[in-house]
Scaffold this active site. Structure first.
Site, PDB file in Angstrom:
ATOM      1  N   GLU A  77       0.813  -1.208   0.000  1.00 41.51           N
ATOM      2  CA  GLU A  77       0.000   0.000   0.000  1.00 41.51           C
ATOM      3  C   GLU A  77       0.839   1.247   0.000  1.00 41.51           C
ATOM      4  O   GLU A  77       1.994   1.239   0.423  1.00 41.51           O
ATOM      5  CB  GLU A  77      -0.831   0.046   1.287  1.00 41.51           C
ATOM      6  CG  GLU A  77      -1.875  -0.995   1.335  1.00 41.51           C
ATOM      7  CD  GLU A  77      -2.672  -0.918   2.619  1.00 41.51           C
ATOM      8  OE1 GLU A  77      -2.823   0.173   3.174  1.00 41.51           O
ATOM      9  OE2 GLU A  77      -3.135  -1.974   3.045  1.00 41.51           O
ATOM     10  N   GLY A  79       5.024  -2.346   7.377  1.00 45.22           N
ATOM     11  CA  GLY A  79       6.401  -2.787   7.563  1.00 45.22           C
ATOM     12  C   GLY A  79       7.146  -1.996   8.605  1.00 45.22           C
ATOM     13  O   GLY A  79       6.749  -0.891   8.972  1.00 45.22           O
ATOM     14  N   GLU A  80       8.225  -2.591   9.104  1.00 40.94           N
ATOM     15  CA  GLU A  80       9.078  -1.929  10.082  1.00 40.94           C
ATOM     16  C   GLU A  80      10.383  -1.548   9.361  1.00 40.94           C
ATOM     17  O   GLU A  80      11.182  -2.414   9.007  1.00 40.94           O
ATOM     18  CB  GLU A  80       9.341  -2.893  11.255  1.00 40.94           C
ATOM     19  CG  GLU A  80      10.454  -2.491  12.190  1.00 40.94           C
ATOM     20  CD  GLU A  80      10.367  -1.050  12.716  1.00 40.94           C
ATOM     21  OE1 GLU A  80       9.282  -0.621  13.129  1.00 40.94           O
ATOM     22  OE2 GLU A  80      11.400  -0.353  12.682  1.00 40.94           O
ATOM     23  N   SER A 120       9.290   6.089  10.764  1.00 40.43           N
ATOM     24  CA  SER A 120       8.661   5.659  12.005  1.00 40.43           C
ATOM     25  C   SER A 120       9.079   4.233  12.340  1.00 40.43           C
ATOM     26  O   SER A 120       9.079   3.354  11.487  1.00 40.43           O
ATOM     27  CB  SER A 120       7.134   5.731  11.843  1.00 40.43           C
ATOM     28  OG  SER A 120       6.507   5.320  13.021  1.00 40.43           O
ATOM     29  N   SER A 175       6.884   4.828  17.574  1.00 46.74           N
ATOM     30  CA  SER A 175       5.543   4.391  17.950  1.00 46.74           C
ATOM     31  C   SER A 175       5.611   3.961  19.413  1.00 46.74           C
ATOM     32  O   SER A 175       6.043   2.858  19.723  1.00 46.74           O
ATOM     33  CB  SER A 175       5.105   3.220  17.062  1.00 46.74           C
ATOM     34  OG  SER A 175       4.919   3.680  15.746  1.00 46.74           O
ATOM     35  N   HIS A 208       2.944   4.501  22.132  1.00 46.01           N
ATOM     36  CA  HIS A 208       1.620   3.916  22.378  1.00 46.01           C
ATOM     37  C   HIS A 208       1.355   3.414  23.801  1.00 46.01           C
ATOM     38  O   HIS A 208       0.292   2.829  24.057  1.00 46.01           O
ATOM     39  CB  HIS A 208       1.317   2.775  21.392  1.00 46.01           C
ATOM     40  CG  HIS A 208       1.444   3.148  19.949  1.00 46.01           C
ATOM     41  ND1 HIS A 208       1.049   4.363  19.445  1.00 46.01           N
ATOM     42  CD2 HIS A 208       1.934   2.459  18.882  1.00 46.01           C
ATOM     43  CE1 HIS A 208       1.284   4.399  18.148  1.00 46.01           C
ATOM     44  NE2 HIS A 208       1.835   3.276  17.779  1.00 46.01           N
ATOM     45  N   ASN A 257      -7.692   3.643  14.770  1.00 45.06           N
ATOM     46  CA  ASN A 257      -8.574   3.239  13.692  1.00 45.06           C
ATOM     47  C   ASN A 257      -8.856   1.761  13.961  1.00 45.06           C
ATOM     48  O   ASN A 257      -7.992   0.930  13.714  1.00 45.06           O
ATOM     49  CB  ASN A 257      -7.806   3.413  12.374  1.00 45.06           C
ATOM     50  CG  ASN A 257      -8.704   3.868  11.273  1.00 45.06           C
ATOM     51  OD1 ASN A 257      -9.838   3.415  11.172  1.00 45.06           O
ATOM     52  ND2 ASN A 257      -8.189   4.751  10.442  1.00 45.06           N
ATOM     53  N   CYS A 299      -2.901   2.035   8.250  1.00 43.04           N
ATOM     54  CA  CYS A 299      -1.899   1.015   7.964  1.00 43.04           C
ATOM     55  C   CYS A 299      -2.402  -0.386   7.630  1.00 43.04           C
ATOM     56  O   CYS A 299      -2.957  -1.066   8.475  1.00 43.04           O
ATOM     57  CB  CYS A 299      -1.100   0.858   9.240  1.00 43.04           C
ATOM     58  SG  CYS A 299       0.538   1.356   9.046  1.00 43.04           S
TER      59      CYS A 299
HETATM   60  N1  SAH Z   1       6.564  -0.213  11.953  1.00 40.60           N
HETATM   61  C1  SAH Z   1       6.688   1.214  12.041  1.00 40.60           C
HETATM   62  C2  SAH Z   1       6.111   1.898  10.857  1.00 40.60           C
HETATM   63  C3  SAH Z   1       4.610   1.838  10.754  1.00 40.60           C
HETATM   64  S1  SAH Z   1       4.092   3.417  10.963  1.00 40.60           S
HETATM   65  C4  SAH Z   1       6.130   1.694  13.358  1.00 40.60           C
HETATM   66  O1  SAH Z   1       5.603   0.879  14.106  1.00 40.60           O
HETATM   67  O2  SAH Z   1       6.263   2.856  13.678  1.00 40.60           O
HETATM   68  C5  SAH Z   1       2.463   3.282  11.207  1.00 40.60           C
HETATM   69  C6  SAH Z   1       1.968   4.144  12.347  1.00 40.60           C
HETATM   70  O3  SAH Z   1       0.560   3.994  12.389  1.00 40.60           O
HETATM   71  C7  SAH Z   1       2.534   3.666  13.652  1.00 40.60           C
HETATM   72  O4  SAH Z   1       2.664   4.677  14.595  1.00 40.60           O
HETATM   73  C8  SAH Z   1       1.453   2.705  14.044  1.00 40.60           C
HETATM   74  O5  SAH Z   1       1.565   2.419  15.380  1.00 40.60           O
HETATM   75  C9  SAH Z   1       0.196   3.457  13.645  1.00 40.60           C
HETATM   76  N2  SAH Z   1      -0.967   2.587  13.480  1.00 40.60           N
HETATM   77  C10 SAH Z   1      -0.987   1.315  13.106  1.00 40.60           C
HETATM   78  N3  SAH Z   1      -2.234   0.818  13.143  1.00 40.60           N
HETATM   79  C11 SAH Z   1      -3.027   1.818  13.528  1.00 40.60           C
HETATM   80  C12 SAH Z   1      -4.429   1.924  13.772  1.00 40.60           C
HETATM   81  N4  SAH Z   1      -5.234   0.871  13.618  1.00 40.60           N
HETATM   82  N5  SAH Z   1      -4.907   3.108  14.147  1.00 40.60           N
HETATM   83  C13 SAH Z   1      -4.096   4.167  14.308  1.00 40.60           C
HETATM   84  N6  SAH Z   1      -2.768   4.133  14.118  1.00 40.60           N
HETATM   85  C14 SAH Z   1      -2.237   2.959  13.741  1.00 40.60           C
END
Ligand code: SAH
Length: 341
Positions: A85, A156-157, A188, A211, A213, A287, A329
């Site tokens: 994506e 992806g990471e 990120s 991230s 969280h 989300n 994502c």
């Molecule tokens: N793997 C990396 C890059 C992904 S970035 C990372 O974890 O940072 C994607 C961002 O969107 C991250 O901050 C992730 O935590 C956030 N994200 C993923 N799923 C989400 C969701 N369902 N709702 C809101 N944010 C989300």
């Protein structure tokens, strides 16, 4: 088959040493303008030789969805038929491309749709470069750059695909290529601490986002498996090292999850964690991806941000774009894969 966009211009000159020198630059430009072999102005025999060995267009648009707010979500097809994506966000301070670094993800964060089917494979540096080229070309003239910012916040990471991402950074900032300023790129990570240290030493002036969280290791472990490997303290120490090496402000991403990480005590801990670090907190409304984790209301999120601000923490609520087109994502890819099954 080798992917031509995986090569830097110098590497391409070596790789295509049999051809006249200027062909390398011609092909380098063709990659950025997403030309196919038929559009290349070179002798037929050279073209046929190249076509047998190389892929010129490793990324194609498979599907596009446009949101009411102008956000465009792309499903891109790779040369082995894998799908990733990419999102194109229209913003008044310049358009942003949000791109993936892997097909899927193996980090296992509970709230994230990208990781549902695990990680299929890494994207190569050239596939990431061609992702930008394809999406840019779809949003204006092919020979112009139709974006300002790039964020590695798709599936992806990035630090789990470290070498290719570093190579891509060199390609995308190349003066001969898109010439994107490092300051317009954000990466990120969920917090691969050893890689943060390694990356800091390269001194790219990009924005590093973590991230986070959660504000305690116990809570973080319940939603992010990476927390079993590194504590929050170890992770923030690495960010401090990065900020020290680059002079860049770092960003925390904090996705609000009802009854998990949105208490007044979390606000106080966030204040402590961010103390002494040049940083900003991006608060995001979850989300929901169909799992048990629930979102807060927008008003609750705004109140969370306000209390952070009142406590002297720089924080904003990230505007949600494209939620009507599975903007978060991995959601669109997950949905499409399910349909194809
Ligand atoms: N793997 C990396 C890059 C992904 S970035 C990372 O974890 O940072 C994607 C961002 O969107 C991250 O901050 C992730 O935590 C956030 N994200 C993923 N799923 C989400 C969701 N369902 N709702 C809101 N944010 C989300």
């Amino acid at each position: 088959m080798k992917i031509l966009s995986d090569f830097t211009l110098d590497e391409l000159k070596n790789e295509l040493a049999d051809l006249p020198k200027f062909r390398a630059k011609q092909i380098f430009d063709a990659i950025l303008q997403v030309k196919n072999f038929d559009e290349l102005n070179i002798p037929k025999s050279d073209k046929e030789n190249l076509q047998q060995k190389y892929i010129l267009k490793p990324v194609e648009i498979f599907k596009t969805l446009t949101s009411k707010d102008g956000t465009k979500k792309y499903l891109l097809k790779l040369s082995d038929d894998n799908i990733v994506e990419c999102v194109y966000l229209k913003q008044n301070y310049g358009n942003t491309i949000c791109m993936s670094t892997q097909v899927g993800c193996k980090m296992g964060c509970k709230f994230c749709a990208s990781t549902l089917n695990g990680c299929v494979r890494n994207l190569s540096a050239g596939e990431m470069l061609s992702t930008i080229a394809v999406v840019s070309a779809d949003n204006g003239k092919r020979n112009e750059r139709n974006f300002t910012n790039i964020v590695l916040m798709g599936s992806g990471e990035p630090f789990d695909n470290y070498e290719n991402v570093v190579k891509w950074l060199n390609l995308i900032t190349d003066k001969n290529g898109f010439n994107v300023s490092e300051r317009n790129i954000s990466l990120s990570t969920c917090g691969l601490v050893d890689k943060i240290y390694e990356f800091a030493k390269l001194k790219f002036n990009i924005t590093l986002c973590l991230s986070l969280h959660a504000t305690t290791d116990e809570t973080r472990k319940t939603i992010m498996p990476i927390a079993n490997r590194y504590t929050i303290k170890e992770t923030i120490d690495a960010l401090k090292f990065y900020a020290g090496k680059t002079g860049r402000r770092v960003v925390f991403e904090y996705c609000l999850i009802k009854d998990v990480n949105n208490s007044p005590a979390d606000i106080l801990r966030l204040k402590e964690l961010t103390k002494g670090l040049n940083c900003h907190v991006n608060v995001i409304c979850l989300n929901p991806n169909g799992g048990p984790l629930k979102a807060t209301t927008k008003d609750e999120a705004l109140a969370f941000v306000k209390t952070l601000n009142d406590n002297g923490v720089s924080a904003t609520l990230r505007r949600s774009q494209g939620s009507d087109i599975e903007g978060a994502c991995g959601m669109l890819r997950a949905k499409t894969l399910n349909k194809l099954k």
